[in-house]
Design a protein around this motif. Sequence first.
Motif, short mmCIF file in Angstrom:
data_model
loop_
_atom_site.label_atom_id
_atom_site.label_comp_id
_atom_site.label_asym_id
_atom_site.label_seq_id
_atom_site.Cartn_x
_atom_site.Cartn_y
_atom_site.Cartn_z
N GLU A 1 57.60 106.06 83.20
CA GLU A 1 56.20 106.41 82.95
C GLU A 1 55.35 105.14 83.03
OE1 GLU A 1 54.00 107.76 79.03
OE2 GLU A 1 54.97 109.48 80.01
N ILE A 2 54.29 105.23 83.82
CA ILE A 2 53.37 104.12 84.00
C ILE A 2 51.99 104.61 83.60
CG2 ILE A 2 52.26 102.62 85.70
CD1 ILE A 2 55.66 103.98 86.42
N LYS A 3 51.25 103.78 82.90
CA LYS A 3 49.87 104.13 82.54
C LYS A 3 48.95 103.19 83.30
CE LYS A 3 51.23 105.97 78.13
NZ LYS A 3 51.09 105.94 76.69
N THR A 4 47.94 103.77 83.94
CA THR A 4 46.94 102.97 84.64
C THR A 4 45.58 103.31 84.06
OG1 THR A 4 46.66 104.57 86.44
CG2 THR A 4 48.35 102.89 86.74
N TYR A 5 44.66 102.37 84.19
CA TYR A 5 43.35 102.54 83.56
C TYR A 5 42.19 102.45 84.53
CZ TYR A 5 46.18 102.30 79.45
OH TYR A 5 47.15 102.58 78.52
N THR B 1 43.26 113.57 90.62
CA THR B 1 44.08 112.72 89.74
C THR B 1 44.46 111.39 90.38
OG1 THR B 1 46.08 113.90 90.43
CG2 THR B 1 45.05 114.60 88.36
N GLY B 2 44.31 111.26 91.69
CA GLY B 2 44.60 109.97 92.32
C GLY B 2 45.78 109.96 93.27
N LYS B 3 46.15 111.11 93.79
CA LYS B 3 47.27 111.17 94.72
C LYS B 3 47.02 110.32 95.96
CE LYS B 3 47.05 115.71 94.66
NZ LYS B 3 46.09 115.89 93.55
N THR B 4 45.82 110.44 96.51
CA THR B 4 45.48 109.67 97.71
C THR B 4 45.26 108.20 97.37
OG1 THR B 4 44.52 111.66 98.68
CG2 THR B 4 43.97 109.58 99.73
N VAL B 5 44.73 107.92 96.20
CA VAL B 5 44.56 106.53 95.76
C VAL B 5 45.93 105.85 95.70
CG1 VAL B 5 43.88 105.07 93.80
CG2 VAL B 5 42.43 107.01 94.48
N LEU B 6 46.91 106.52 95.11
CA LEU B 6 48.27 105.98 95.05
C LEU B 6 48.84 105.79 96.45
CD1 LEU B 6 50.75 105.29 93.23
CD2 LEU B 6 51.42 107.67 93.50
N ASN C 1 54.42 112.56 89.37
CA ASN C 1 53.40 113.44 88.83
C ASN C 1 52.32 112.58 88.19
OD1 ASN C 1 52.35 115.04 86.19
ND2 ASN C 1 52.61 116.38 87.95
N ILE C 2 51.08 112.85 88.55
CA ILE C 2 49.95 112.09 88.02
C ILE C 2 49.10 113.02 87.17
CG2 ILE C 2 47.96 110.65 88.55
CD1 ILE C 2 49.18 110.15 91.32
N LYS C 3 48.78 112.57 85.97
CA LYS C 3 47.91 113.33 85.07
C LYS C 3 46.79 112.43 84.57
CE LYS C 3 51.18 116.67 83.39
NZ LYS C 3 51.67 117.44 82.29
N LYS C 4 45.62 113.03 84.40
CA LYS C 4 44.51 112.29 83.79
C LYS C 4 44.82 112.08 82.32
CE LYS C 4 40.97 114.10 86.87
NZ LYS C 4 39.70 114.83 86.98
N ASP C 5 44.40 110.94 81.80
CA ASP C 5 44.53 110.62 80.38
C ASP C 5 43.12 110.38 79.84
OD1 ASP C 5 45.31 109.90 77.86
OD2 ASP C 5 46.51 108.16 78.48
N GLU D 1 41.71 110.69 77.09
CA GLU D 1 41.56 109.98 75.82
C GLU D 1 41.39 108.48 76.04
OE1 GLU D 1 44.73 110.90 73.14
OE2 GLU D 1 44.35 113.05 73.21
N LYS D 2 41.94 107.98 77.15
CA LYS D 2 41.90 106.54 77.44
C LYS D 2 40.79 106.17 78.42
CE LYS D 2 45.68 105.58 75.15
NZ LYS D 2 45.77 104.69 74.03
N GLY D 3 40.10 107.17 79.00
CA GLY D 3 39.01 106.88 79.92
C GLY D 3 39.06 107.76 81.16
N ALA D 4 37.94 107.81 81.87
CA ALA D 4 37.81 108.69 83.03
C ALA D 4 38.80 108.36 84.15
CB ALA D 4 36.38 108.63 83.58
N ASP D 5 39.14 107.08 84.30
CA ASP D 5 40.06 106.68 85.36
C ASP D 5 41.48 106.42 84.87
OD1 ASP D 5 38.17 106.86 87.42
OD2 ASP D 5 37.43 104.84 87.03
N ALA D 6 41.75 106.70 83.61
CA ALA D 6 43.09 106.48 83.06
C ALA D 6 44.05 107.57 83.55
CB ALA D 6 43.04 106.46 81.54
N ARG D 7 45.25 107.14 83.89
CA ARG D 7 46.25 108.07 84.40
C ARG D 7 47.60 107.80 83.76
NH1 ARG D 7 42.05 109.74 85.81
NH2 ARG D 7 41.34 110.26 87.90
N ILE D 8 48.38 108.87 83.64
CA ILE D 8 49.78 108.77 83.26
C ILE D 8 50.56 109.16 84.52
CG2 ILE D 8 51.64 109.64 81.81
CD1 ILE D 8 49.42 110.33 79.72
N ILE D 9 51.34 108.23 85.02
CA ILE D 9 52.11 108.47 86.24
C ILE D 9 53.58 108.51 85.87
CG2 ILE D 9 52.66 107.58 88.54
CD1 ILE D 9 49.97 106.04 88.42
#
Length: 161
Positions: A3-7, A37-42, A123-127, A129-137
Amino acid sequence: MKEIKTYSQQDTIEFGKKLGMLLKKGDVVCITGDLGTGKTVLTNGIAWALGIDEYITSPTFTIVNEYDREDISLYHFDVYRISDPEEMFEIGFEEYLYNGGVVVIEWADLIKSILPGDNIWINIKKDLEKGADARIIRVEFNGERYRDYEEKLGSGDEERK
């Protein structure tokens, strides 16, 4: 599973680059997540790590975009509009899988029944609680082919800020 968290989008790109540095010909990366959620960004990060300098856009209407380099090709699929996994065979999906390039598939859960069992499942999910661009990957390496990838990616949970 890792699990990776990005902000930020840049964090997500950087994770994509880190993963992309590990990828070899024949690797299959399956990406799932809701719209935006950022699939293309990744995928951009992966492509840049492979030496593809173009900005990657999602092939929503064309299903696949090909990026060829001298040493490796990237086949970027967006199967959001596929209504039946069998449609993939009409566009030569098997040829892409076994053509010696890196295959990245957005919305991979829609065609899971025809995917090889050895894959990298993300799997990428928005987080929110941590901000609009925060993700749990969440990344899962499936099969013998990817046995050492998780270790090379880093051990344990990582958090980027």
